[in-house]
Design a protein around this motif. Structure first.
Motif, PDB file in Angstrom:
ATOM      1  N   ARG A   7      30.862  55.033  39.594  1.00 48.26           N
ATOM      2  CA  ARG A   7      31.740  54.496  38.548  1.00 48.26           C
ATOM      3  C   ARG A   7      31.936  52.980  38.622  1.00 48.26           C
ATOM      4  NH1 ARG A   7      36.737  58.426  38.890  1.00 48.26           N
ATOM      5  NH2 ARG A   7      37.529  57.014  37.319  1.00 48.26           N
ATOM      6  N   GLY A   8      31.253  52.300  39.523  1.00 48.24           N
ATOM      7  CA  GLY A   8      31.312  50.838  39.570  1.00 48.24           C
ATOM      8  C   GLY A   8      32.398  50.276  40.473  1.00 48.24           C
ATOM      9  N   PHE A   9      33.068  51.149  41.220  1.00 46.47           N
ATOM     10  CA  PHE A   9      34.065  50.673  42.179  1.00 46.47           C
ATOM     11  C   PHE A   9      34.044  51.565  43.409  1.00 46.47           C
ATOM     12  CE2 PHE A   9      36.344  53.762  39.625  1.00 46.47           C
ATOM     13  CZ  PHE A   9      37.078  54.490  40.566  1.00 46.47           C
ATOM     14  N   GLU A  67      29.383  37.603  45.908  1.00 46.11           N
ATOM     15  CA  GLU A  67      28.308  38.254  45.169  1.00 46.11           C
ATOM     16  C   GLU A  67      27.691  39.351  46.017  1.00 46.11           C
ATOM     17  OE1 GLU A  67      24.058  37.011  43.281  1.00 46.11           O
ATOM     18  OE2 GLU A  67      25.683  35.549  43.080  1.00 46.11           O
ATOM     19  N   LEU A  68      27.470  40.509  45.376  1.00 43.85           N
ATOM     20  CA  LEU A  68      26.841  41.637  46.055  1.00 43.85           C
ATOM     21  C   LEU A  68      25.835  42.254  45.077  1.00 43.85           C
ATOM     22  CD1 LEU A  68      26.934  43.404  48.674  1.00 43.85           C
ATOM     23  CD2 LEU A  68      28.524  44.889  47.444  1.00 43.85           C
ATOM     24  N   PHE A  69      24.580  42.220  45.430  1.00 47.42           N
ATOM     25  CA  PHE A  69      23.496  42.722  44.572  1.00 47.42           C
ATOM     26  C   PHE A  69      23.550  42.111  43.175  1.00 47.42           C
ATOM     27  CE2 PHE A  69      23.429  45.803  47.945  1.00 47.42           C
ATOM     28  CZ  PHE A  69      22.098  46.106  48.090  1.00 47.42           C
ATOM     29  N   GLY A  70      23.756  40.795  43.120  1.00 45.44           N
ATOM     30  CA  GLY A  70      23.704  40.072  41.853  1.00 45.44           C
ATOM     31  C   GLY A  70      24.962  40.161  41.001  1.00 45.44           C
ATOM     32  N   ARG A  71      26.019  40.798  41.502  1.00 45.37           N
ATOM     33  CA  ARG A  71      27.265  40.908  40.755  1.00 45.37           C
ATOM     34  C   ARG A  71      28.412  40.298  41.548  1.00 45.37           C
ATOM     35  NH1 ARG A  71      27.963  46.090  37.614  1.00 45.37           N
ATOM     36  NH2 ARG A  71      26.102  46.226  36.326  1.00 45.37           N
ATOM     37  N   VAL A  72      29.306  39.598  40.832  1.00 48.93           N
ATOM     38  CA  VAL A  72      30.514  39.066  41.476  1.00 48.93           C
ATOM     39  C   VAL A  72      31.491  40.231  41.590  1.00 48.93           C
ATOM     40  CG1 VAL A  72      32.434  37.450  41.287  1.00 48.93           C
ATOM     41  CG2 VAL A  72      30.148  36.753  40.573  1.00 48.93           C
ATOM     42  N   ILE A  73      31.927  40.517  42.808  1.00 48.21           N
ATOM     43  CA  ILE A  73      32.806  41.672  43.028  1.00 48.21           C
ATOM     44  C   ILE A  73      34.258  41.252  43.159  1.00 48.21           C
ATOM     45  CG2 ILE A  73      31.015  43.121  44.041  1.00 48.21           C
ATOM     46  CD1 ILE A  73      32.164  42.399  46.819  1.00 48.21           C
ATOM     47  N   LYS A  74      35.132  42.180  42.842  1.00 46.63           N
ATOM     48  CA  LYS A  74      36.579  41.978  42.967  1.00 46.63           C
ATOM     49  C   LYS A  74      37.029  42.818  44.151  1.00 46.63           C
ATOM     50  CE  LYS A  74      40.936  41.378  41.643  1.00 46.63           C
ATOM     51  NZ  LYS A  74      41.614  40.530  42.561  1.00 46.63           N
ATOM     52  N   VAL A  75      37.652  42.184  45.131  1.00 45.79           N
ATOM     53  CA  VAL A  75      38.143  42.899  46.308  1.00 45.79           C
ATOM     54  C   VAL A  75      39.646  42.642  46.413  1.00 45.79           C
ATOM     55  CG1 VAL A  75      37.926  43.211  48.814  1.00 45.79           C
ATOM     56  CG2 VAL A  75      35.914  42.596  47.462  1.00 45.79           C
ATOM     57  N   SER A  76      40.419  43.722  46.407  1.00 39.93           N
ATOM     58  CA  SER A  76      41.881  43.592  46.475  1.00 39.93           C
ATOM     59  C   SER A  76      42.461  44.765  47.254  1.00 39.93           C
ATOM     60  CB  SER A  76      42.464  43.556  45.061  1.00 39.93           C
ATOM     61  OG  SER A  76      42.154  44.743  44.372  1.00 39.93           O
ATOM     62  N   ALA A  77      43.746  44.660  47.542  1.00 39.22           N
ATOM     63  CA  ALA A  77      44.424  45.756  48.240  1.00 39.22           C
ATOM     64  C   ALA A  77      44.403  46.982  47.331  1.00 39.22           C
ATOM     65  CB  ALA A  77      45.853  45.357  48.574  1.00 39.22           C
ATOM     66  N   ALA A  78      44.083  48.125  47.896  1.00 39.86           N
ATOM     67  CA  ALA A  78      44.061  49.370  47.120  1.00 39.86           C
ATOM     68  C   ALA A  78      45.488  49.775  46.796  1.00 39.86           C
ATOM     69  CB  ALA A  78      43.358  50.467  47.912  1.00 39.86           C
ATOM     70  N   LYS A  79      45.669  50.316  45.598  1.00 39.83           N
ATOM     71  CA  LYS A  79      46.988  50.793  45.188  1.00 39.83           C
ATOM     72  C   LYS A  79      47.056  52.294  45.436  1.00 39.83           C
ATOM     73  CE  LYS A  79      47.630  47.276  41.752  1.00 39.83           C
ATOM     74  NZ  LYS A  79      47.131  46.859  40.487  1.00 39.83           N
ATOM     75  N   THR A 120      43.279  49.951  53.250  1.00 38.87           N
ATOM     76  CA  THR A 120      42.169  50.239  52.335  1.00 38.87           C
ATOM     77  C   THR A 120      42.059  49.149  51.281  1.00 38.87           C
ATOM     78  OG1 THR A 120      42.521  52.608  52.639  1.00 38.87           O
ATOM     79  CG2 THR A 120      41.249  51.953  50.719  1.00 38.87           C
ATOM     80  N   VAL A 121      40.831  48.750  50.986  1.00 39.86           N
ATOM     81  CA  VAL A 121      40.595  47.754  49.940  1.00 39.86           C
ATOM     82  C   VAL A 121      39.846  48.400  48.784  1.00 39.86           C
ATOM     83  CG1 VAL A 121      40.607  45.773  51.503  1.00 39.86           C
ATOM     84  CG2 VAL A 121      38.446  46.880  50.972  1.00 39.86           C
ATOM     85  N   TYR A 122      40.155  47.902  47.590  1.00 40.82           N
ATOM     86  CA  TYR A 122      39.455  48.302  46.368  1.00 40.82           C
ATOM     87  C   TYR A 122      38.337  47.293  46.159  1.00 40.82           C
ATOM     88  CZ  TYR A 122      38.524  48.380  41.353  1.00 40.82           C
ATOM     89  OH  TYR A 122      37.909  48.419  40.129  1.00 40.82           O
ATOM     90  N   VAL A 123      37.145  47.780  45.850  1.00 42.36           N
ATOM     91  CA  VAL A 123      36.005  46.910  45.576  1.00 42.36           C
ATOM     92  C   VAL A 123      35.508  47.258  44.178  1.00 42.36           C
ATOM     93  CG1 VAL A 123      33.752  46.117  46.371  1.00 42.36           C
ATOM     94  CG2 VAL A 123      35.403  46.997  48.024  1.00 42.36           C
ATOM     95  N   GLY A 124      35.641  46.331  43.233  1.00 39.30           N
ATOM     96  CA  GLY A 124      35.246  46.593  41.853  1.00 39.30           C
ATOM     97  C   GLY A 124      34.105  45.713  41.397  1.00 39.30           C
ATOM     98  N   GLY A 125      33.480  46.103  40.293  1.00 46.29           N
ATOM     99  CA  GLY A 125      32.384  45.325  39.716  1.00 46.29           C
ATOM    100  C   GLY A 125      31.064  45.555  40.409  1.00 46.29           C
ATOM    101  N   LEU A 126      30.874  46.749  40.977  1.00 50.62           N
ATOM    102  CA  LEU A 126      29.660  47.019  41.750  1.00 50.62           C
ATOM    103  C   LEU A 126      28.459  47.299  40.853  1.00 50.62           C
ATOM    104  CD1 LEU A 126      31.203  49.361  44.461  1.00 50.62           C
ATOM    105  CD2 LEU A 126      30.571  46.955  44.707  1.00 50.62           C
TER     106      LEU A 126
END
Length: 150
Positions: A53-55, A77-89, A10-16
């Motif tokens: 919630r943006g992630f 970039e996804l829909f005009g935002r730079v996203i952070k993708v990392s391993a989910a904790k 699973t990956v975490y995707v933030g900054g959505l």
């Protein structure tokens, strides 16, 4: 699939951006492998303008696909935002570890790991018995506090 294996894939995707949907995320991450689930936590505040919630969490069928998604999608970039993708904790349990709602010493595994055994008690007793009789031993020649005599 075990919980641990699920979190490794699973990956975490933030900054959505607020407009992102689970369908958008599925479409963006499907090139990296078969997707088992997409979770986009809803905003808990009913008065909030943003629907989520943006992630999000994207769970792949294979952990290798998750690594590939991180390598390729982090800082993209996804829909005009730079996203952070990392391993989910793995989320912290509310019943164990620091931050739990139960006292540390009342948690199931803590006593087993931290209880003092009979061997430890015997070693402590032996070290007490071999201590020097004179508590001042080893302190000879030390300067005592106070003014020096003239």
């Amino acid at each position: 699939m075990t919980d641990t294996a699920r979190w490794k894939s699973t990956v975490y995707v933030g900054g959505l951006a607020p407009v992102v949907t689970t369908g958008n995320l599925h479409d963006a991450f499907i090139p990296f492998g078969e997707i088992a689930d997409v979770a986009l936590p809803k905003n808990e505040n009913p008065n909030a303008a943003d629907p989520h919630r943006g992630f999000a969490y994207v769970e792949f069928e294979d952990a290798e696909d998750a690594k590939e998604a991180i390598d390729n999608m982090d800082q993209s970039e996804l829909f005009g935002r730079v996203i952070k993708v990392s391993a989910a904790k793995v989320p912290k349990s509310s019943t164990s570890g620091l931050g739990a709602k139960t006292a540390l010493w009342e948690q199931e595994g803590w006593l087993a790991e931290n209880a003092v055994g009979e061997e430890d008690r015997q070693a402590a007793d032996q070290s007490e018995n071999t201590r020097a009789e004179d508590p001042m031993q080893g302190l000879e020649g030390l300067d005592l506090a106070g003014p020096k005599p003239e």
